[in-house]
Motif scaffolding. Structure first.
Motif, PDB file in Angstrom:
ATOM      1  N   TYR A  88      41.927  58.708  51.485  1.00  0.00           N
ATOM      2  CA  TYR A  88      42.815  57.832  50.661  1.00  0.00           C
ATOM      3  C   TYR A  88      42.231  56.631  50.337  1.00  0.00           C
ATOM      4  CZ  TYR A  88      45.567  61.888  52.068  1.00  0.00           C
ATOM      5  OH  TYR A  88      46.109  63.024  52.162  1.00  0.00           O
ATOM      6  N   PRO A  89      41.409  55.914  51.119  1.00  0.00           N
ATOM      7  CA  PRO A  89      40.862  54.809  50.651  1.00  0.00           C
ATOM      8  C   PRO A  89      40.154  54.808  49.459  1.00  0.00           C
ATOM      9  CG  PRO A  89      40.649  55.095  53.127  1.00  0.00           C
ATOM     10  CD  PRO A  89      41.143  56.314  52.483  1.00  0.00           C
ATOM     11  N   ALA A  90      39.826  56.000  49.259  1.00  0.00           N
ATOM     12  CA  ALA A  90      38.945  56.230  47.819  1.00  0.00           C
ATOM     13  C   ALA A  90      39.493  56.581  46.777  1.00  0.00           C
ATOM     14  CB  ALA A  90      37.726  57.274  48.261  1.00  0.00           C
ATOM     15  N   TYR A  91      40.934  56.914  46.861  1.00  0.00           N
ATOM     16  CA  TYR A  91      41.722  57.501  45.894  1.00  0.00           C
ATOM     17  C   TYR A  91      41.862  56.755  44.685  1.00  0.00           C
ATOM     18  CZ  TYR A  91      45.461  60.362  44.198  1.00  0.00           C
ATOM     19  OH  TYR A  91      46.111  61.348  43.462  1.00  0.00           O
ATOM     20  N   ASP A  92      41.625  55.383  44.828  1.00  0.00           N
ATOM     21  CA  ASP A  92      41.828  54.436  43.389  1.00  0.00           C
ATOM     22  C   ASP A  92      40.337  54.513  42.787  1.00  0.00           C
ATOM     23  OD1 ASP A  92      42.839  52.606  41.725  1.00  0.00           O
ATOM     24  OD2 ASP A  92      41.762  50.899  42.896  1.00  0.00           O
ATOM     25  N   GLN A  93      39.375  54.914  43.461  1.00  0.00           N
ATOM     26  CA  GLN A  93      38.221  55.003  42.913  1.00  0.00           C
ATOM     27  C   GLN A  93      38.038  56.250  42.011  1.00  0.00           C
ATOM     28  OE1 GLN A  93      35.585  53.005  42.230  1.00  0.00           O
ATOM     29  NE2 GLN A  93      36.101  51.063  43.633  1.00  0.00           N
ATOM     30  N   ILE A  94      38.583  57.254  42.751  1.00  0.00           N
ATOM     31  CA  ILE A  94      38.718  58.637  42.121  1.00  0.00           C
ATOM     32  C   ILE A  94      39.515  58.781  40.877  1.00  0.00           C
ATOM     33  CG2 ILE A  94      39.433  60.872  42.685  1.00  0.00           C
ATOM     34  CD1 ILE A  94      38.738  60.538  45.527  1.00  0.00           C
ATOM     35  N   VAL A  95      40.601  58.078  41.031  1.00  0.00           N
ATOM     36  CA  VAL A  95      41.722  58.348  40.033  1.00  0.00           C
ATOM     37  C   VAL A  95      41.723  57.481  38.870  1.00  0.00           C
ATOM     38  CG1 VAL A  95      44.291  58.184  39.800  1.00  0.00           C
ATOM     39  CG2 VAL A  95      43.437  59.267  41.761  1.00  0.00           C
ATOM     40  N   SER A  96      41.552  56.191  39.336  1.00  0.00           N
ATOM     41  CA  SER A  96      41.574  55.112  38.208  1.00  0.00           C
ATOM     42  C   SER A  96      40.020  54.856  37.546  1.00  0.00           C
ATOM     43  CB  SER A  96      42.001  53.880  38.839  1.00  0.00           C
ATOM     44  OG  SER A  96      43.148  54.027  39.761  1.00  0.00           O
ATOM     45  N   GLU A  97      39.089  55.359  38.279  1.00  0.00           N
ATOM     46  CA  GLU A  97      37.713  55.208  37.840  1.00  0.00           C
ATOM     47  C   GLU A  97      36.873  56.392  37.595  1.00  0.00           C
ATOM     48  OE1 GLU A  97      36.571  51.932  37.410  1.00  0.00           O
ATOM     49  OE2 GLU A  97      38.714  51.541  38.145  1.00  0.00           O
ATOM     50  N   ALA A  98      36.667  57.119  38.289  1.00  0.00           N
ATOM     51  CA  ALA A  98      35.784  58.356  38.338  1.00  0.00           C
ATOM     52  C   ALA A  98      36.393  59.424  37.127  1.00  0.00           C
ATOM     53  CB  ALA A  98      35.617  59.193  39.539  1.00  0.00           C
ATOM     54  N   ALA A  99      37.813  59.451  37.191  1.00  0.00           N
ATOM     55  CA  ALA A  99      38.158  60.412  36.509  1.00  0.00           C
ATOM     56  C   ALA A  99      38.565  59.813  34.890  1.00  0.00           C
ATOM     57  CB  ALA A  99      39.771  60.799  36.988  1.00  0.00           C
ATOM     58  N   ARG A 100      38.447  58.290  34.827  1.00  0.00           N
ATOM     59  CA  ARG A 100      38.921  57.900  33.193  1.00  0.00           C
ATOM     60  C   ARG A 100      37.750  57.284  32.793  1.00  0.00           C
ATOM     61  NH1 ARG A 100      43.713  54.681  35.223  1.00  0.00           N
ATOM     62  NH2 ARG A 100      44.959  56.358  36.252  1.00  0.00           N
TER      63      ARG A 100
ATOM     64  N   SER B 172      30.209  48.398  26.651  1.00  0.00           N
ATOM     65  CA  SER B 172      29.229  48.516  25.524  1.00  0.00           C
ATOM     66  C   SER B 172      28.125  48.879  26.622  1.00  0.00           C
ATOM     67  CB  SER B 172      29.050  47.418  24.610  1.00  0.00           C
ATOM     68  OG  SER B 172      27.685  47.759  23.857  1.00  0.00           O
ATOM     69  N   LYS B 173      27.594  50.100  26.823  1.00  0.00           N
ATOM     70  CA  LYS B 173      26.358  50.439  27.417  1.00  0.00           C
ATOM     71  C   LYS B 173      25.302  49.699  26.834  1.00  0.00           C
ATOM     72  CE  LYS B 173      24.627  54.482  29.706  1.00  0.00           C
ATOM     73  NZ  LYS B 173      24.582  55.973  29.682  1.00  0.00           N
ATOM     74  N   ALA B 174      25.139  49.816  25.773  1.00  0.00           N
ATOM     75  CA  ALA B 174      23.825  49.099  24.911  1.00  0.00           C
ATOM     76  C   ALA B 174      23.660  47.739  25.175  1.00  0.00           C
ATOM     77  CB  ALA B 174      23.986  49.491  23.500  1.00  0.00           C
ATOM     78  N   ASN B 175      24.793  47.177  25.515  1.00  0.00           N
ATOM     79  CA  ASN B 175      24.632  45.757  25.570  1.00  0.00           C
ATOM     80  C   ASN B 175      25.051  45.308  27.137  1.00  0.00           C
ATOM     81  OD1 ASN B 175      24.946  44.121  22.810  1.00  0.00           O
ATOM     82  ND2 ASN B 175      25.966  46.139  22.702  1.00  0.00           N
ATOM     83  N   GLY B 176      24.783  46.073  28.220  1.00  0.00           N
ATOM     84  CA  GLY B 176      24.856  45.974  29.403  1.00  0.00           C
ATOM     85  C   GLY B 176      26.021  45.612  30.070  1.00  0.00           C
ATOM     86  N   PHE B 177      27.184  45.916  29.448  1.00  0.00           N
ATOM     87  CA  PHE B 177      28.538  45.648  29.724  1.00  0.00           C
ATOM     88  C   PHE B 177      29.283  46.972  30.041  1.00  0.00           C
ATOM     89  CE2 PHE B 177      32.684  44.214  28.689  1.00  0.00           C
ATOM     90  CZ  PHE B 177      32.745  42.927  29.014  1.00  0.00           C
ATOM     91  N   PHE B 178      29.651  47.235  31.335  1.00  0.00           N
ATOM     92  CA  PHE B 178      30.180  48.077  31.882  1.00  0.00           C
ATOM     93  C   PHE B 178      31.601  48.360  31.345  1.00  0.00           C
ATOM     94  CE2 PHE B 178      32.429  50.786  35.328  1.00  0.00           C
ATOM     95  CZ  PHE B 178      31.700  51.847  35.245  1.00  0.00           C
ATOM     96  N   SER B 179      32.278  49.576  31.188  1.00  0.00           N
ATOM     97  CA  SER B 179      33.717  49.456  30.956  1.00  0.00           C
ATOM     98  C   SER B 179      34.724  48.970  31.960  1.00  0.00           C
ATOM     99  CB  SER B 179      34.191  51.041  31.012  1.00  0.00           C
ATOM    100  OG  SER B 179      35.321  51.379  30.938  1.00  0.00           O
ATOM    101  N   ILE B 180      35.575  48.000  31.275  1.00  0.00           N
ATOM    102  CA  ILE B 180      36.406  47.207  32.242  1.00  0.00           C
ATOM    103  C   ILE B 180      37.656  48.019  32.720  1.00  0.00           C
ATOM    104  CG2 ILE B 180      38.079  45.408  32.141  1.00  0.00           C
ATOM    105  CD1 ILE B 180      36.122  43.841  30.245  1.00  0.00           C
ATOM    106  N   SER B 181      38.033  48.058  33.939  1.00  0.00           N
ATOM    107  CA  SER B 181      39.077  48.498  34.394  1.00  0.00           C
ATOM    108  C   SER B 181      40.184  47.412  34.715  1.00  0.00           C
ATOM    109  CB  SER B 181      38.642  49.104  35.905  1.00  0.00           C
ATOM    110  OG  SER B 181      39.874  49.657  36.298  1.00  0.00           O
ATOM    111  N   GLY B 182      41.446  48.006  34.572  1.00  0.00           N
ATOM    112  CA  GLY B 182      42.441  46.631  34.751  1.00  0.00           C
ATOM    113  C   GLY B 182      43.073  46.860  36.201  1.00  0.00           C
ATOM    114  N   ASN B 183      42.225  47.973  36.921  1.00  0.00           N
ATOM    115  CA  ASN B 183      42.562  47.707  38.354  1.00  0.00           C
ATOM    116  C   ASN B 183      41.547  47.024  38.942  1.00  0.00           C
ATOM    117  OD1 ASN B 183      43.712  50.001  37.536  1.00  0.00           O
ATOM    118  ND2 ASN B 183      43.803  51.134  39.521  1.00  0.00           N
ATOM    119  N   LEU B 184      41.907  45.964  39.593  1.00  0.00           N
ATOM    120  CA  LEU B 184      40.893  44.771  39.973  1.00  0.00           C
ATOM    121  C   LEU B 184      39.969  45.379  41.149  1.00  0.00           C
ATOM    122  CD1 LEU B 184      43.332  41.831  39.642  1.00  0.00           C
ATOM    123  CD2 LEU B 184      41.923  42.667  37.833  1.00  0.00           C
TER     124      LEU B 184
END
Lengths: 338, 410
Positions: A88-100, B172-184
């Protein structure tokens, strides 16, 4: 060919993959020097060095979060979460990050990683070492979810997962690590060495993701299941003498819907069986699909057999676990209702 | 019953609220040039004081002073000024475009332009940033096309992200800029993983992690510091302290610790605090931290002390939670004006040339905007197809998505 337990088969898959591809990196809690609490990574650090197989801090978030970064870099991390219950502590990384990642970056970045986790009960692990959280992954777009039921599949599916370009959740039914447990907890354990699917090639091979296996052909009804419950179903079928067809899904997503529909259209009845809790479990999805695709072939309502909607208890483990007696009862009920 | 007083619950409050007088007396600002510069390979425990100070280069007279004066030519600095001016103009145009209904959302950088613009110049071309939504200077200072940024903001037919992401969540991978996440903060630990991978591969590239003051409270931040420290990852861990996390002042995330930089000390990670509104200081500190990473000396935590002069986003109104004049009272000034002042002071720039540059930059940004709008805006013109919605969920379309796409009829 060699005789392997599921632990040895998983270790062999990691070994073969690490030998074949320098990008494969294995880490997790106790995974390095010691080789994992279930020994699945035993010997890999000695063979491939500490930069390919190493111990991680006790932070599932950190393990998966760093793995996302490594995968984006171009490595192929295969990380272990010590128990699925700790995920569960990794769930955000799995759901919001790895998956998307592939989706949200328009394919600019991808996340080809594998997250292995022992799952399921039957070991008196109580509520924090027994859960089956597969539905929490199948509900997430962008993930693939795999649950092997035997050593041959475990190795072949894990190699396929490692070679897959997308993030794969690899759930290992821990009660099957050392033998094909059929739910008869009061009987001696049969070792994998006495089971046909404990025969495992030592070299590279893969079992494709998204292809189910028919474990037993039958005409009376179809049991759709996976993981430990495959063996429970086999026991219940043997004990009732009901001629059921048993489908081992192997991969929950992508799902082999064709295998399910072909079987249910033939048999006209279906039981969906899993160890995870009933409500909103993966069985609900399966039941809905069977209803949608096979409604006019069904001669009885689709029956779900699953863990009760309680936390996984300790002392009451065998009251909770959907063992052969419950499955047999449900089989008879389906047959009587037709 | 005990004879000790009853327990009291503590909730920190900022120094002033709307209607009150701005008060930055708690922000202790050392004189420019007064903070020492340790050698890059100095031991972390020998520089703990730097986590509690503020490294500054530009003084009030517009001169660059002290041990942190970087090796930047007037041409380099003029380029930096131009980057910051471009970012500010870009922000103004996109803010207005959002108000005109051309997109759903926008986030400005006002007051924080130096941080990302100067950092990008210090970084190598192949290094990788894991940014938040307020580091577009990393793209602009790397000459990423403004049109592409705008197409992303408009979610139009030329949006590189095919309409899938909220505006400003560039990739932009080519510009060394990883995809931004809205989850902080999720990207913070990913940056550490990327850096670990680079070290595993015996590569030369390093990573830069970015987070704001408020989201250092996420567990991802803690995990990132543990992993960075344990594996001595080649990563620069940036914390942009702009004082406000939407309406929440930085004291809520910081708690009892003196500074955000000080968070690094418990992990044995060298931690520097720098004047985030001082282009030269940001560049100098970034270079120092990047060199440490590059030379296998491990991670560095850098806190940029700055101020979010604008709203958090187009959905925010700061007058509801802080004094209106607080921004004008911020003691570290405006990064753009400070660099301009310096360039004028050293005779490399003038008021006239500045006005002329402003006009040129506005022309460039407006031209880019016009071009971007020919490809559509969020609610008019062309946009990505519904078919695009189903692509890239997986490398290959699985059967269930194929069925759903057929249902949509695309």
């Amino acid at each position: 060919m060699a005789r392997m337990t599921m632990i040895e088969a998983i270790r062999s898959a990691l070994d073969v993959s690490m030998g074949k591809n320098d990008d494969v990196v294995v880490y997790g809690e106790d995974v390095g020097f010691f080789g994992g609490v279930f020994r699945c990574t035993h010997g890999l650090q000695a063979k491939y060095g500490v930069s390919r197989c190493f111990d991680a801090p006790i932070s599932e978030l950190g393990i998966v979060g760093t793995a996302v970064g490594m995968a984006a870099y171009g490595l192929k991390p295969v990380v272990e979460i010590q128990f699925a219950d700790y995920m569960y502590p990794a769930y955000d990384q799995i759901v919001s990050e790895a998956a998307r990642l592939r989706y949200r970056s328009g394919g600019d970045f991808t996340c080809p990683l594998v997250i292995r986790m022992p799952t399921g009960g039957g070991i008196f692990g109580g509520q924090t070492h027994s859960q089956s959280p597969e539905a929490l992954f199948t509900h997430v777009s962008g993930l693939k979810t795999v649950v092997p039921s035997n050593p041959y599949d475990a190795k072949g599916l894990l190699i396929a997962a490692i070679e897959d370009p997308d993030p794969v959740i690899f759930l290992e039914p821990k009660r099957l690590y050392n033998g094909p447990f059929d739910g008869h907890h009061d009987r001696p354990v049969t070792p994998w060495s006495k089971h046909a699917l404990g025969e495992v090639p030592e070299d590279h091979y893969s079992v494709p993701l998204g292809k189910a296996a028919i474990r037993r052909e039958g005409e009376a009804l179809t049991i759709v299941t996976y993981g430990t419950m495959v063996h429970v179903a086999e026991a219940a079928v043997a004990e009732t003498g009901i001629d059921a067809e048993i489908i081992d899904l192997r991969t929950l997503l992508p799902l082999d819907l064709d295998a399910i529909t072909a079987s249910v259209r033939k048999t006209g009845a279906c039981m969906v069986l899993h160890e995870a809790t009933l409500t909103s479990g993966f069985g609900a999805e399966l039941a809905a699909l069977v209803q949608e695709h096979c409604f006019y072939h069904l001669e009885a309502p689709v029956k779900r057999v699953a863990g009760w909607d309680t936390p996984y208890p300790h002392a009451q483990e065998w009251d909770y676990f959907p063992g052969p007696a419950r499955v047999a009862g449900a089989l008879r009920q389906i047959m009587e209702s037709r | 019953m005990t004879d000790t007083p009853s327990l009291r619950f503590h909730v920190p409050e900022p120094a002033s609220r709307p209607g009150g007088k701005p008060d930055f007396s708690n922000v202790v600002i050392p004189k420019a040039g007064s903070v020492r510069r340790p050698e890059v390979d100095a031991a972390p425990e020998e520089m703990r004081d730097l986590a509690y100070s503020i490294i500054r280069v530009l003084n009030r007279d517009g001169q660059a002073v002290g041990p942190w004066v970087p090796d930047l030519s007037p041409e380099d600095l003029l380029r930096g000024l131009r980057h910051m001016m471009t970012l500010r103009t870009f922000d103004a145009r996109m803010q207005t475009a959002q108000r005109q209904g051309k997109t759903s959302f926008y986030m400005q950088h006002t007051g924080e332009e130096a941080v990302s613009c100067a950092f990008r110049i210090a970084l190598g071309p192949d290094d990788m940033n894991f940014p938040t939504y307020r580091q577009a200077g990393l793209l602009i200072a790397h000459d990423y096309p403004l049109v592409d940024m705008m197409c992303q903001i408009y979610s139009n037919e030329k949006d590189p992200l095919r309409g899938r992401q909220l505006p400003v969540m560039y990739s932009s991978k080519a510009n060394g800029f990883f995809s931004i996440s809205g989850n902080l903060t999720t990207q913070y630990v990913q940056a550490v993983g990327w850096a670990m991978a680079s070290a595993i591969r015996n590569d030369h590239r390093i990573a830069a992690a970015w987070v704001g003051d408020g989201s250092t409270a996420e567990s991802d931040f803690h995990a990132a510091l543990v992993f960075a420290s344990t594996y001595r990852a080649p990563v620069v861990l940036n914390v942009v302290n702009n004082q406000w996390a939407i309406s929440t002042f930085q004291g809520i995330a910081r708690g009892g610790s003196g500074t955000f930089a000080a968070r690094g000390l418990g992990f044995g990670i060298p931690a520097l605090r720098v004047d985030g509104n001082d282009y030269l200081a940001v560049y100098a500190v970034a270079r120092w931290a990047i060199e440490r990473a590059r030379r296998n000396l491990g991670p560095t935590l850098v806190e940029y002390v700055t101020y979010r002069a604008g709203a958090h986003s187009t959905s925010d109104d700061p007058s509801a939670y802080r004094p209106k004049s607080e921004s004008a009272d911020w003691p570290l000034g405006d990064p753009l004006l400070r660099l301009k002042h310096h360039l004028v002071t050293i005779g490399a720039w003038s008021e006239e040339r500045h006005v002329q540059a402003e006009a040129e930059i506005l022309d460039t940004v407006v031209a880019a905007q016009k071009q971007a709008e020919t490809f559509g805006t969020l609610h008019s013109g062309s946009k990505p197809s519904a078919r695009d919605m189903f692509e890239d969920v997986y490398a290959e379309l699985p059967p269930h998505l194929r069925r759903q796409r057929q249902e949509v009829g695309v």
